[in-house]
Design a protein around this motif. Sequence first.
Motif, PDB file in Angstrom:
ATOM      1  N   GLY A 124      -2.624  -8.292  -1.209  1.00 30.66           N
ATOM      2  CA  GLY A 124      -3.305  -7.016  -1.106  1.00 30.66           C
ATOM      3  C   GLY A 124      -2.572  -5.962  -1.915  1.00 30.66           C
ATOM      4  O   GLY A 124      -1.778  -6.279  -2.797  1.00 30.66           O
ATOM      5  N   LEU A 125      -2.814  -4.692  -1.593  1.00 29.29           N
ATOM      6  CA  LEU A 125      -2.193  -3.602  -2.327  1.00 29.29           C
ATOM      7  C   LEU A 125      -0.740  -3.380  -1.914  1.00 29.29           C
ATOM      8  O   LEU A 125       0.038  -2.797  -2.661  1.00 29.29           O
ATOM      9  CB  LEU A 125      -2.998  -2.309  -2.107  1.00 29.29           C
ATOM     10  N   GLY A 126      -0.381  -3.800  -0.717  1.00 28.23           N
ATOM     11  CA  GLY A 126       0.998  -3.672  -0.264  1.00 28.23           C
ATOM     12  C   GLY A 126       1.429  -2.259   0.083  1.00 28.23           C
ATOM     13  O   GLY A 126       2.620  -1.959   0.086  1.00 28.23           O
ATOM     14  N   PHE A 127       0.485  -1.385   0.413  1.00 27.38           N
ATOM     15  CA  PHE A 127       0.838  -0.018   0.775  1.00 27.38           C
ATOM     16  C   PHE A 127       1.424   0.074   2.191  1.00 27.38           C
ATOM     17  O   PHE A 127       2.252   0.942   2.461  1.00 27.38           O
ATOM     18  CB  PHE A 127      -0.388   0.899   0.677  1.00 27.38           C
ATOM     19  N   LEU A 159      -4.956  -2.577   2.300  1.00 24.40           N
ATOM     20  CA  LEU A 159      -3.685  -1.869   2.285  1.00 24.40           C
ATOM     21  C   LEU A 159      -2.517  -2.794   2.593  1.00 24.40           C
ATOM     22  O   LEU A 159      -1.366  -2.471   2.304  1.00 24.40           O
ATOM     23  CB  LEU A 159      -3.696  -0.726   3.309  1.00 24.40           C
ATOM     24  N   ALA A 160      -2.809  -3.961   3.194  1.00 27.72           N
ATOM     25  CA  ALA A 160      -1.771  -4.895   3.635  1.00 27.72           C
ATOM     26  C   ALA A 160      -1.143  -5.643   2.460  1.00 27.72           C
ATOM     27  O   ALA A 160      -1.616  -5.582   1.317  1.00 27.72           O
ATOM     28  CB  ALA A 160      -2.372  -5.897   4.618  1.00 27.72           C
ATOM     29  N   ASP A 161      -0.083  -6.393   2.772  1.00 26.40           N
ATOM     30  CA  ASP A 161       0.559  -7.235   1.755  1.00 26.40           C
ATOM     31  C   ASP A 161      -0.325  -8.398   1.347  1.00 26.40           C
ATOM     32  O   ASP A 161      -0.361  -8.784   0.180  1.00 26.40           O
ATOM     33  CB  ASP A 161       1.886  -7.793   2.287  1.00 26.40           C
ATOM     34  N   ALA A 162      -1.040  -8.992   2.338  1.00 26.93           N
ATOM     35  CA  ALA A 162      -1.829 -10.190   2.047  1.00 26.93           C
ATOM     36  C   ALA A 162      -2.803 -10.463   3.173  1.00 26.93           C
ATOM     37  O   ALA A 162      -2.672  -9.933   4.285  1.00 26.93           O
ATOM     38  CB  ALA A 162      -0.912 -11.404   1.856  1.00 26.93           C
ATOM     39  N   SER A 163      -3.784 -11.314   2.889  1.00 26.84           N
ATOM     40  CA  SER A 163      -4.761 -11.755   3.888  1.00 26.84           C
ATOM     41  C   SER A 163      -4.969 -13.253   3.776  1.00 26.84           C
ATOM     42  O   SER A 163      -4.903 -13.820   2.676  1.00 26.84           O
ATOM     43  CB  SER A 163      -6.107 -11.049   3.681  1.00 26.84           C
TER      44      SER A 163
END
Length: 212
Positions: A103-106, A87-91
Amino acid sequence: MRVGVIDYGVGNLGSVLRALEELRVAPVLVNRAVDMHATDCLILPGVGNFADCTSLLQAGGWIEALRQEVSGYGRPLLGICVGMQLLADASTEGTDEGRGTPGLGFIPGRVEHLRMLGCGLRVPHVGWNSITRHGAADPLFDGIPDGTDFYFVHSYAFVPQDPTSVLATADYGTAVTAAVRRGHIWGTQFHPEKSSRAGFRLLRNFIESPKC
């Protein structure tokens, strides 16, 4: 109630499906992105490596479809374990130092290794751990007392950009985000489907949420 469990080639699908069946819900195993539109709410499982999961999502056409369903149509979503991290912007998992896998950027934020967050305990974090709830009461935790134990398996943790997105934390040598929410999107770092009665209650709460 049509609860879609997303099958994109990874995840604890069997245990999630069995948990939903225990709740007398007939889950829908969604193995094509287009079929998400026929559900009332979605569960995104995930295990293993963040970068591998995003590659599978991309290859299956899931990313844009998820954004359309969740952001466009307001489909409620629950991410579990790596599913929450997605759900995060990035890992930083699976990438060179200083770079990140999108990531999905939710829910704005990044996923970092537990060591980078100050954890001096054994990694991965495996086993039962109690959670501390934060902020206003959330329907996801209705009937679940503060301090309840849930089952964790992870080496990375989600650090939301906005602290108000954090519903609960666990103490594992540092404060670890255990649950997040932004609108109709929730995530749990722990595995509710492996967390006995409390985990089943959490899944029921998600399914019965007014947003679902």
